[in-house]
Every structure is written in structure tokens, then in C-alpha cells.
Motif scaffolding. Structure first.
Motif, PDB file in Angstrom:
ATOM      1  N   VAL A 142      -4.468  -3.153  -4.084  1.00 51.35           N
ATOM      2  CA  VAL A 142      -4.811  -2.752  -2.895  1.00 51.35           C
ATOM      3  C   VAL A 142      -5.492  -1.431  -3.281  1.00 51.35           C
ATOM      4  O   VAL A 142      -5.101  -0.579  -3.895  1.00 51.35           O
ATOM      5  CB  VAL A 142      -3.602  -2.323  -2.014  1.00 51.35           C
ATOM      6  N   PRO A 143      -6.687  -1.251  -2.728  1.00 44.93           N
ATOM      7  CA  PRO A 143      -7.543   0.169  -3.218  1.00 44.93           C
ATOM      8  C   PRO A 143      -6.777   1.408  -2.884  1.00 44.93           C
ATOM      9  O   PRO A 143      -6.139   1.542  -1.818  1.00 44.93           O
ATOM     10  CB  PRO A 143      -8.656  -0.048  -2.563  1.00 44.93           C
ATOM     11  N   SER A 144      -6.756   2.261  -3.785  1.00 41.56           N
ATOM     12  CA  SER A 144      -6.132   3.759  -3.440  1.00 41.56           C
ATOM     13  C   SER A 144      -6.724   4.369  -2.099  1.00 41.56           C
ATOM     14  O   SER A 144      -5.949   4.897  -1.561  1.00 41.56           O
ATOM     15  CB  SER A 144      -6.232   4.296  -4.808  1.00 41.56           C
ATOM     16  N   PRO A 145      -7.900   4.376  -1.999  1.00 39.58           N
ATOM     17  CA  PRO A 145      -8.460   4.947  -0.888  1.00 39.58           C
ATOM     18  C   PRO A 145      -7.853   4.337   0.620  1.00 39.58           C
ATOM     19  O   PRO A 145      -7.669   5.275   1.593  1.00 39.58           O
ATOM     20  CB  PRO A 145     -10.002   4.747  -0.770  1.00 39.58           C
ATOM     21  N   ALA A 146      -7.519   2.997   0.713  1.00 38.10           N
ATOM     22  CA  ALA A 146      -7.017   2.326   1.775  1.00 38.10           C
ATOM     23  C   ALA A 146      -5.501   3.066   1.809  1.00 38.10           C
ATOM     24  O   ALA A 146      -5.090   3.335   2.953  1.00 38.10           O
ATOM     25  CB  ALA A 146      -6.925   0.894   1.577  1.00 38.10           C
ATOM     26  N   ARG A 147      -4.744   2.990   0.803  1.00 37.67           N
ATOM     27  CA  ARG A 147      -3.282   3.650   0.729  1.00 37.67           C
ATOM     28  C   ARG A 147      -3.452   5.054   1.323  1.00 37.67           C
ATOM     29  O   ARG A 147      -2.753   5.359   2.037  1.00 37.67           O
ATOM     30  CB  ARG A 147      -2.713   3.642  -0.554  1.00 37.67           C
ATOM     31  N   GLU A 148      -4.350   6.000   0.651  1.00 40.36           N
ATOM     32  CA  GLU A 148      -4.555   7.234   1.231  1.00 40.36           C
ATOM     33  C   GLU A 148      -4.866   7.439   2.700  1.00 40.36           C
ATOM     34  O   GLU A 148      -4.336   8.309   3.594  1.00 40.36           O
ATOM     35  CB  GLU A 148      -5.642   7.889   0.437  1.00 40.36           C
ATOM     36  N   GLU A 163       0.902  -2.988   2.918  1.00 36.31           N
ATOM     37  CA  GLU A 163       1.102  -4.386   2.941  1.00 36.31           C
ATOM     38  C   GLU A 163       1.960  -4.870   4.212  1.00 36.31           C
ATOM     39  O   GLU A 163       1.687  -5.789   4.876  1.00 36.31           O
ATOM     40  CB  GLU A 163       1.840  -5.036   1.710  1.00 36.31           C
ATOM     41  N   ASP A 164       2.820  -3.931   4.479  1.00 37.51           N
ATOM     42  CA  ASP A 164       3.658  -4.189   5.734  1.00 37.51           C
ATOM     43  C   ASP A 164       2.803  -3.909   7.040  1.00 37.51           C
ATOM     44  O   ASP A 164       2.971  -4.821   8.133  1.00 37.51           O
ATOM     45  CB  ASP A 164       4.854  -3.265   5.782  1.00 37.51           C
ATOM     46  N   VAL A 165       2.020  -3.010   7.040  1.00 38.25           N
ATOM     47  CA  VAL A 165       1.089  -2.809   8.150  1.00 38.25           C
ATOM     48  C   VAL A 165       0.036  -3.762   8.265  1.00 38.25           C
ATOM     49  O   VAL A 165      -0.016  -4.271   9.515  1.00 38.25           O
ATOM     50  CB  VAL A 165       0.178  -1.182   8.140  1.00 38.25           C
ATOM     51  N   THR A 166      -0.548  -4.176   7.299  1.00 43.40           N
ATOM     52  CA  THR A 166      -1.405  -5.337   7.405  1.00 43.40           C
ATOM     53  C   THR A 166      -0.763  -6.733   7.999  1.00 43.40           C
ATOM     54  O   THR A 166      -1.477  -7.233   8.686  1.00 43.40           O
ATOM     55  CB  THR A 166      -2.467  -5.634   6.369  1.00 43.40           C
ATOM     56  N   ALA A 167       0.431  -6.792   7.314  1.00 45.22           N
ATOM     57  CA  ALA A 167       0.980  -8.058   7.850  1.00 45.22           C
ATOM     58  C   ALA A 167       1.611  -7.976   9.639  1.00 45.22           C
ATOM     59  O   ALA A 167       1.263  -8.890  10.218  1.00 45.22           O
ATOM     60  CB  ALA A 167       2.325  -8.252   7.064  1.00 45.22           C
ATOM     61  N   TRP A 168       1.949  -6.695   9.775  1.00 43.73           N
ATOM     62  CA  TRP A 168       2.409  -6.361  11.412  1.00 43.73           C
ATOM     63  C   TRP A 168       0.896  -6.564  12.015  1.00 43.73           C
ATOM     64  O   TRP A 168       1.132  -7.476  13.115  1.00 43.73           O
ATOM     65  CB  TRP A 168       2.914  -5.266  11.405  1.00 43.73           C
ATOM     66  N   VAL A 169       0.216  -6.188  11.621  1.00 46.45           N
ATOM     67  CA  VAL A 169      -1.465  -6.424  12.432  1.00 46.45           C
ATOM     68  C   VAL A 169      -1.861  -7.513  12.761  1.00 46.45           C
ATOM     69  O   VAL A 169      -2.058  -8.061  13.631  1.00 46.45           O
ATOM     70  CB  VAL A 169      -2.451  -5.345  11.724  1.00 46.45           C
ATOM     71  N   ASP A 172      -7.153  -8.106   4.770  1.00 46.20           N
ATOM     72  CA  ASP A 172      -8.293  -7.768   3.946  1.00 46.20           C
ATOM     73  C   ASP A 172      -9.095  -7.023   4.785  1.00 46.20           C
ATOM     74  O   ASP A 172      -9.643  -6.038   4.216  1.00 46.20           O
ATOM     75  CB  ASP A 172      -8.949  -8.979   3.579  1.00 46.20           C
ATOM     76  N   THR A 173      -9.551  -7.277   6.135  1.00 51.07           N
ATOM     77  CA  THR A 173     -10.393  -6.508   7.090  1.00 51.07           C
ATOM     78  C   THR A 173      -9.671  -5.282   7.189  1.00 51.07           C
ATOM     79  O   THR A 173     -10.154  -4.091   7.069  1.00 51.07           O
ATOM     80  CB  THR A 173     -10.480  -7.146   8.406  1.00 51.07           C
ATOM     81  N   VAL A 174      -8.415  -5.115   7.572  1.00 49.15           N
ATOM     82  CA  VAL A 174      -7.798  -3.728   7.519  1.00 49.15           C
ATOM     83  C   VAL A 174      -7.772  -2.901   6.550  1.00 49.15           C
ATOM     84  O   VAL A 174      -8.257  -1.756   6.494  1.00 49.15           O
ATOM     85  CB  VAL A 174      -6.241  -4.010   8.183  1.00 49.15           C
ATOM     86  N   THR A 175      -7.705  -3.529   5.333  1.00 46.65           N
ATOM     87  CA  THR A 175      -7.352  -2.664   3.809  1.00 46.65           C
ATOM     88  C   THR A 175      -9.013  -2.142   3.705  1.00 46.65           C
ATOM     89  O   THR A 175      -9.075  -1.081   3.401  1.00 46.65           O
ATOM     90  CB  THR A 175      -7.266  -3.730   2.734  1.00 46.65           C
ATOM     91  N   ARG A 176      -9.968  -2.934   3.903  1.00 45.43           N
ATOM     92  CA  ARG A 176     -11.302  -2.670   3.897  1.00 45.43           C
ATOM     93  C   ARG A 176     -11.816  -1.438   4.688  1.00 45.43           C
ATOM     94  O   ARG A 176     -12.325  -0.477   4.234  1.00 45.43           O
ATOM     95  CB  ARG A 176     -12.340  -3.674   3.863  1.00 45.43           C
ATOM     96  N   VAL A 177     -11.300  -1.684   6.145  1.00 41.17           N
ATOM     97  CA  VAL A 177     -11.873  -0.542   6.905  1.00 41.17           C
ATOM     98  C   VAL A 177     -11.146   0.727   6.635  1.00 41.17           C
ATOM     99  O   VAL A 177     -11.607   1.745   6.592  1.00 41.17           O
ATOM    100  CB  VAL A 177     -11.265  -1.039   8.484  1.00 41.17           C
ATOM    101  N   LEU A 178      -9.884   0.759   6.231  1.00 37.73           N
ATOM    102  CA  LEU A 178      -9.258   1.779   5.743  1.00 37.73           C
ATOM    103  C   LEU A 178      -9.603   2.420   4.298  1.00 37.73           C
ATOM    104  O   LEU A 178      -9.799   3.634   4.318  1.00 37.73           O
ATOM    105  CB  LEU A 178      -7.712   1.693   5.748  1.00 37.73           C
ATOM    106  N   GLY A 179     -10.065   1.795   3.414  1.00 41.91           N
ATOM    107  CA  GLY A 179     -10.813   2.072   2.195  1.00 41.91           C
ATOM    108  C   GLY A 179     -12.193   2.552   2.523  1.00 41.91           C
ATOM    109  O   GLY A 179     -12.173   3.702   1.981  1.00 41.91           O
TER     110      GLY A 179
END
Length: 124
Positions: A11-17, A76-82, A109-116
Motif C-alpha cells: 500500500v503506497p505510503s501517501p495513501a496511509r498518510e 486495509e480495514d477502511v478499504t474493505a469496509w467501504v 484499489d480505487t480508495v487507495t489510489r484516491v487517497l494516494g
């Protein structure tokens, strides 16, 4: 013998941040907005190219906030919940509609990309 499971993609660090920033801001945003986070999130500039964008940024951010307020703090939990959000939550967050009329959640993947793409600074 069963095949080994594929390793999870990093998971890209910018998405986590960005998610951590959203987690810090969620209670204050909720208080400041009078409970209408969608209006707050609609003011956030969308860093994505408009071509091919299926899910409104405000909807993605609102769904992530709902996941955070439900106790999910790991990306990972947020993306699964969404991805598994109930129709009533998807409707409240103004998720896009499928041709059938059902609301469609953005995939993990969309959520992670958007957050990143948005990054923590985009939420400041």
C-alpha cells in the motif's frame, strides 16, 4: 497441494498518510460542518483527471470517514469496509448508481489510489 496465496500488494505510503490525516480531521470536520461532511468534502479539489473518474471524491472521502468513525483505522480495514458498505450508507454518501439503480461502492484499489493522489496535504 493448494497453491500459495499471492502476496498482498504494498500500500503506497501517501495513501496511509492521507488516511491518517483524515482520521485526525474526521471529528473536527464533523463538528465544524454541522454534520454535513459531504458539503465539506465537495470543496476539496479532486486531483484526478476527470476522464474515467467513476466515483465522486466527496463520496470516497465520506465513505472513508464513515469507516474511520466505525472504528476502522488501518487502510486495509477502511478499504474493505467501504467495499462492503450497506446500500443505505452508499446512498447517504452519494455513491454512484449502477444502471440497475443500486449504489456502487468504490473498490479497495480505487480508495487507495484516491487517497494516494490526494495525500495528507490535500486534506489539510
Amino acid at each position: 497441494m493448494p497453491a500459495p496465496s499471492p502476496a498482498p500488494s504494498p500500500v503506497p505510503s501517501p495513501a496511509r498518510e492521507a488516511l491518517a490525516g483524515l482520521a485526525r480531521l474526521a471529528p473536527a470536520l464533523r463538528e465544524a460542518s454541522g454534520g454535513n461532511l459531504l458539503e465539506c468534502f465537495e470543496a476539496v479539489p479532486d486531483p484526478r483527471d476527470r476522464r474515467g473518474t467513476r466515483h465522486p471524491l466527496a463520496a470516497v472521502l465520506a465513505l472513508c470517514t464513515a469507516a474511520l468513525l466505525s472504528g476502522n483505522t488501518l487502510l486495509e480495514d477502511v478499504t474493505a469496509w467501504v467495499a462492503h458498505a450497506p446500500q443505505r450508507v452508499l446512498a447517504a454518501c452519494r455513491a454512484r448508481r449502477a444502471p440497475s439503480g443500486a449504489r456502487v461502492a468504490p473498490c479497495p484499489d480505487t480508495v487507495t489510489r484516491v487517497l494516494g493522489r490526494l495525500g495528507a496535504q490535500g486534506l489539510a
